[in-house]
Design a protein around this motif. Sequence first.
Motif, mmCIF file in Angstrom:
data_model
loop_
_atom_site.group_PDB
_atom_site.id
_atom_site.type_symbol
_atom_site.label_atom_id
_atom_site.label_comp_id
_atom_site.label_asym_id
_atom_site.label_seq_id
_atom_site.Cartn_x
_atom_site.Cartn_y
_atom_site.Cartn_z
ATOM 1 N N ILE A 44 0.855 -1.196 0.000
ATOM 2 C CA ILE A 44 0.000 0.000 0.000
ATOM 3 C C ILE A 44 0.891 1.246 0.000
ATOM 4 O O ILE A 44 1.969 1.268 0.602
ATOM 5 C CB ILE A 44 -0.950 -0.029 1.206
ATOM 6 N N ASN A 45 0.422 2.263 -0.715
ATOM 7 C CA ASN A 45 1.126 3.545 -0.878
ATOM 8 C C ASN A 45 2.349 3.427 -1.783
ATOM 9 O O ASN A 45 3.203 4.328 -1.788
ATOM 10 C CB ASN A 45 1.534 4.139 0.462
ATOM 11 N N SER A 46 2.401 2.364 -2.571
ATOM 12 C CA SER A 46 3.481 2.242 -3.551
ATOM 13 C C SER A 46 3.104 2.982 -4.823
ATOM 14 O O SER A 46 1.983 2.856 -5.325
ATOM 15 C CB SER A 46 3.750 0.765 -3.864
ATOM 16 N N VAL A 47 4.032 3.753 -5.370
ATOM 17 C CA VAL A 47 3.807 4.502 -6.598
ATOM 18 C C VAL A 47 3.854 3.534 -7.771
ATOM 19 O O VAL A 47 4.804 2.769 -7.920
ATOM 20 C CB VAL A 47 4.841 5.621 -6.766
ATOM 21 N N ILE A 48 2.813 3.577 -8.601
ATOM 22 C CA ILE A 48 2.748 2.654 -9.734
ATOM 23 C C ILE A 48 2.932 3.370 -11.069
ATOM 24 O O ILE A 48 3.075 2.723 -12.103
ATOM 25 C CB ILE A 48 1.401 1.922 -9.729
ATOM 26 N N ILE A 100 0.732 8.306 -9.199
ATOM 27 C CA ILE A 100 -0.396 7.487 -8.774
ATOM 28 C C ILE A 100 0.124 6.382 -7.875
ATOM 29 O O ILE A 100 1.122 5.708 -8.192
ATOM 30 C CB ILE A 100 -1.120 6.897 -9.995
ATOM 31 N N PHE A 101 -0.518 6.174 -6.721
ATOM 32 C CA PHE A 101 -0.104 5.138 -5.774
ATOM 33 C C PHE A 101 -1.340 4.406 -5.281
ATOM 34 O O PHE A 101 -2.472 4.899 -5.368
ATOM 35 C CB PHE A 101 0.696 5.733 -4.617
ATOM 36 N N THR A 102 -1.084 3.202 -4.745
ATOM 37 C CA THR A 102 -2.175 2.367 -4.253
ATOM 38 C C THR A 102 -2.543 2.777 -2.831
ATOM 39 O O THR A 102 -1.685 3.195 -2.050
ATOM 40 C CB THR A 102 -1.768 0.889 -4.273
ATOM 41 N N SER A 103 -3.825 2.658 -2.522
ATOM 42 C CA SER A 103 -4.294 2.925 -1.161
ATOM 43 C C SER A 103 -4.977 1.711 -0.554
ATOM 44 O O SER A 103 -5.346 1.740 0.623
ATOM 45 C CB SER A 103 -5.264 4.107 -1.170
ATOM 46 N N LYS A 104 -5.142 0.631 -1.320
ATOM 47 C CA LYS A 104 -5.726 -0.605 -0.824
ATOM 48 C C LYS A 104 -5.019 -1.772 -1.502
ATOM 49 O O LYS A 104 -4.445 -1.602 -2.592
ATOM 50 C CB LYS A 104 -7.229 -0.667 -1.106
ATOM 51 N N ASN A 129 -4.838 6.503 -5.446
ATOM 52 C CA ASN A 129 -4.803 7.925 -5.119
ATOM 53 C C ASN A 129 -3.714 8.561 -5.948
ATOM 54 O O ASN A 129 -2.908 7.863 -6.582
ATOM 55 C CB ASN A 129 -4.569 8.121 -3.619
ATOM 56 N N ILE A 130 -3.670 9.885 -5.954
ATOM 57 C CA ILE A 130 -2.700 10.593 -6.779
ATOM 58 C C ILE A 130 -2.153 11.772 -6.013
ATOM 59 O O ILE A 130 -2.861 12.411 -5.215
ATOM 60 C CB ILE A 130 -3.338 11.055 -8.107
ATOM 61 N N ASN A 131 -0.903 12.022 -6.249
ATOM 62 C CA ASN A 131 -0.264 13.199 -5.662
ATOM 63 C C ASN A 131 -0.711 14.420 -6.454
ATOM 64 O O ASN A 131 -0.487 14.500 -7.664
ATOM 65 C CB ASN A 131 1.260 13.042 -5.702
ATOM 66 N N SER A 132 -1.383 15.341 -5.792
ATOM 67 C CA SER A 132 -1.942 16.498 -6.499
ATOM 68 C C SER A 132 -0.878 17.389 -7.100
ATOM 69 O O SER A 132 -1.162 18.175 -8.005
ATOM 70 C CB SER A 132 -2.811 17.318 -5.540
ATOM 71 N N GLY A 133 0.349 17.286 -6.624
ATOM 72 C CA GLY A 133 1.390 18.171 -7.142
ATOM 73 C C GLY A 133 2.149 17.618 -8.320
ATOM 74 O O GLY A 133 2.348 18.309 -9.323
ATOM 75 N N ASN A 134 2.566 16.336 -8.254
ATOM 76 C CA ASN A 134 3.408 15.805 -9.333
ATOM 77 C C ASN A 134 2.709 14.755 -10.188
ATOM 78 O O ASN A 134 3.266 14.254 -11.141
ATOM 79 C CB ASN A 134 4.692 15.215 -8.744
ATOM 80 N N GLY A 135 1.472 14.351 -9.838
ATOM 81 C CA GLY A 135 0.722 13.422 -10.679
ATOM 82 C C GLY A 135 1.112 11.982 -10.514
ATOM 83 O O GLY A 135 0.741 11.153 -11.355
ATOM 84 N N PRO A 166 0.236 26.786 -12.794
ATOM 85 C CA PRO A 166 0.460 25.480 -12.152
ATOM 86 C C PRO A 166 -0.796 24.619 -12.203
ATOM 87 O O PRO A 166 -1.921 25.114 -12.268
ATOM 88 C CB PRO A 166 0.841 25.853 -10.713
ATOM 89 N N VAL A 167 -0.574 23.312 -12.130
ATOM 90 C CA VAL A 167 -1.644 22.340 -12.320
ATOM 91 C C VAL A 167 -1.715 21.440 -11.095
ATOM 92 O O VAL A 167 -0.680 21.082 -10.509
ATOM 93 C CB VAL A 167 -1.399 21.497 -13.594
ATOM 94 N N LYS A 168 -2.929 21.093 -10.692
ATOM 95 C CA LYS A 168 -3.120 20.102 -9.633
ATOM 96 C C LYS A 168 -3.893 18.919 -10.202
ATOM 97 O O LYS A 168 -4.722 19.064 -11.100
ATOM 98 C CB LYS A 168 -3.851 20.708 -8.444
ATOM 99 N N TYR A 169 -3.593 17.732 -9.608
ATOM 100 C CA TYR A 169 -4.166 16.495 -10.115
ATOM 101 C C TYR A 169 -5.141 15.919 -9.083
ATOM 102 O O TYR A 169 -5.005 16.120 -7.875
ATOM 103 C CB TYR A 169 -3.074 15.462 -10.405
ATOM 104 N N SER A 170 -6.112 15.164 -9.599
ATOM 105 C CA SER A 170 -7.062 14.461 -8.740
ATOM 106 C C SER A 170 -7.622 13.281 -9.511
ATOM 107 O O SER A 170 -7.558 13.232 -10.749
ATOM 108 C CB SER A 170 -8.192 15.389 -8.286
ATOM 109 N N VAL A 171 -8.175 12.329 -8.745
ATOM 110 C CA VAL A 171 -8.788 11.143 -9.341
ATOM 111 C C VAL A 171 -10.300 11.336 -9.326
ATOM 112 O O VAL A 171 -10.878 11.722 -8.303
ATOM 113 C CB VAL A 171 -8.399 9.868 -8.565
ATOM 114 N N ASP A 172 -10.918 11.085 -10.468
ATOM 115 C CA ASP A 172 -12.373 11.141 -10.542
ATOM 116 C C ASP A 172 -12.932 9.937 -9.780
ATOM 117 O O ASP A 172 -12.804 8.789 -10.213
ATOM 118 C CB ASP A 172 -12.824 11.106 -12.008
ATOM 119 N N ARG A 173 -13.543 10.223 -8.630
ATOM 120 C CA ARG A 173 -13.994 9.136 -7.767
ATOM 121 C C ARG A 173 -15.165 8.368 -8.355
ATOM 122 O O ARG A 173 -15.492 7.286 -7.875
ATOM 123 C CB ARG A 173 -14.360 9.696 -6.393
ATOM 124 N N HIS A 174 -15.812 8.903 -9.362
ATOM 125 C CA HIS A 174 -16.853 8.125 -10.027
ATOM 126 C C HIS A 174 -16.271 6.931 -10.771
ATOM 127 O O HIS A 174 -16.974 5.962 -11.054
ATOM 128 C CB HIS A 174 -17.639 9.002 -11.005
#
Length: 790
Positions: free
Chosen positions: A398-402, A440-444, A432-438, A416-424
């Motif tokens: 968990i929390n490993s960057v993929i 993506i890492f696992t949370s489960k 999950n995603i780091n809003s600053g550098n984009g 500047p740009v921020k990132y997010s995951v569309d929860r739908h």
Amino acid sequence: MITYHCFWLLLWVGQPHQSFSTPLSKRTRGFLEKEKILELSGNNKKELIRSKRSWMWNQFFLLEEYTGSDYQYVGKLHSDQDRGDGSLKYILSGDGAGDLFIINENTGDIQATKRLDREEKPVYILRAQAVNRRTGRPVEPESEFIIKIHDINDNEPMFTKDVYNASVPEMSDVGSFVVQVTATDADDPTYGNSAKVVYSILQGQPYFSVESESGIIKTALLNMDRENREQYQVVIQAKDMGGQMGGLSGTTTVNITLTDVNDNPPRFPQSTYQFKTPESAPPESPIGRIKANDADVGENAEIEYSITEGDGSDMFGIMTDKDTQEGIVTVKKALDFEKKKLYTLKVEATNTHVDPRFLYLGPFKDSTTVRILVEDVDEPPMFSRPAYILEVKEDVHINSVIGTVTAQDPDVAKNPVKYSVDRHTDMDRVFNINSGNGSIFTSKPLDRETLLWHNITVIAAEINNPKQSSRVPVFIKVLDVNDNAPEFAMFYETFVCENAKAEQLIQTLSAVDKDDSFNGHQFSFSLAPEATSGSNFTVQDNRDNTAGIFTRKNRYNRHEISTYLLPVVISDSDYPVQSSTETVTIRVCACDHRGKMQSCNAEALIHPTGLSTGALIAILLCIIILLVTVVLFAALRRQRKKEPLIISKEDIRDNIVSYNDEGGGEEDTQAFDIGTLRNPEAIEDNKLRRDIMPEALLVPRRTPAVRDNTDVRDFINQRLKENDTDPTAPPYDSLATYAYEGNGSVAESLSSLESVTTDGDQDYDYLSDWGPRFKKLADMYGSVDSDKDS
């Protein structure tokens, strides 16, 4: 020789210009006079007999449109039989006889009574006859003669149309045919020149001319240009008498239109056009319009636009508006202000229908320059790829960057740009995603066997303007890790015959593995170590992902052991090796000589007449249900048991009162004083109400103990005494109902309930004097007083 007489037509020679006759070729005195003519021919002599022909009437001419005041004289009929004594009468019949033509029956003179028009009727056929006036019999055979109206020039030429419409192409050669006009003259074309028409042009020179004989109109001027003048009006005259002086004439109008030919090339009114468009303009959207002018019309003015050269020929296109003949400049590809801000195009306009006759006038095309300025707009961030595909092993922590997605603002400002995951798209929040550098890492935790692909959407938005955002799909593939042990493909339950022999195959095993294998699964089968020694069966691995279970001894006894549980170990060949222990159930059964199972139940042989297990269970359930029913019935009986009539000595009064209670009526004094309603005059403020407990006399009631073996009557009398002396007790005896005897009662109230309100003791001895009706009261209250005195 008999002589026949005939008519003589006497011509009126005094007026030679009004009527004419043709000279008679022969004159005869009779109709059938015969002459003998001898004709000699050579030596032959032949006698010819010629019959004398009857009188032949020739044509007579009469001028039309006679304008004299008298009747126009036509001629005179005269018969040889006429002696001048008036014995003959002349008769005229035929066309117009008696109306248009009349005859003097005595003299035979013929006259025309009206003006004659040759155009109405050119010839009249008449018949003449002389009859005896006395007998009415004809003296001459009826003869026929013709009166022909001699034409004069009294009709002008008339055109077949009042107005002619014609057209001729512009720039036509001199002498090109335009149209032919026709005029007709009603006069006699066979007599003189009255009907001979000559054409001439009165208006329309020098552009057109007309042929005098045929009326054909032709062009007379070279290079007539429609763009300079399109409409012409030509006046044509038709004159009879061959065009000589004194002839009559008529005119007509000819409207001539010059039709268009492609003799004018298109021309741009401007050498340069400039347009602006935002960089966000979608493809096929219009930017602006240009138009090349063409003096021609119709298909000769149709223009085709094209981009011939320029640095934006691949970014822009141009199309022709067929209605307006304009060139519409459109966007072909997406524009980018940051890459290129200005484009220059060369646009050419060409006629689609070119007339080869006028190629000498020059090329029928023109060109212009179009400049296009690209305007900057605030654009959303742009991802480096249209889609991302990531791979991750299912055993990742968990929390490993993929993986990482990258987006940046394409504008000059580089917001500047921020990132997010569309929860739908990630309802379980597995990533999950780091809003600053984009990144993506696992949370489960991940499990490839549960879900192989995860399709999520990443949103990149400008920090300063979150409305400017873009999306990109991210496809995450979960890679397999050998984390699942192989297992049986199904639940195995088999049997072995009691009469089985050693090394006999009784079951074939196969296995499955939830994990994926690139080279295919390789399973191995073996007995569990704890079952290796002393086992009655063996497991043989077939090396093809199957195994067989074989017997190890001869004969089995189901009465000793009816079921064997055989543990089998299954292992895979991947790394790390995964294995599991599965159990095979083997039942010992009785079989026939062919090995077909007959029975596997050992108890069936020991107790052949006993009940089966199902029957025993059914009997047990029936007993339980019966017991439950008995318990429930006993409980209901206990609840329904009646309570005793008298629970305690304290409740004796209440129970006795309940037997006398009839409910309601006069005894119901809880709500109001019924005696007051019957005797309103009995209301006194200083009296206490018996239906309301007095607040000042709340004295505890004393209830003496009931004596043993006390008669019910004594008990009631004692209760009455207590209630009479208790001011707080309600009037249960309801004696107040007997208090009202009407107005003016001497006895007034006989109730003992108010005795406590009097200052002295009440004397009831007078009750004995009132008679037997009051004896009971006298005994009751008199005894009380005597008891009290004693």
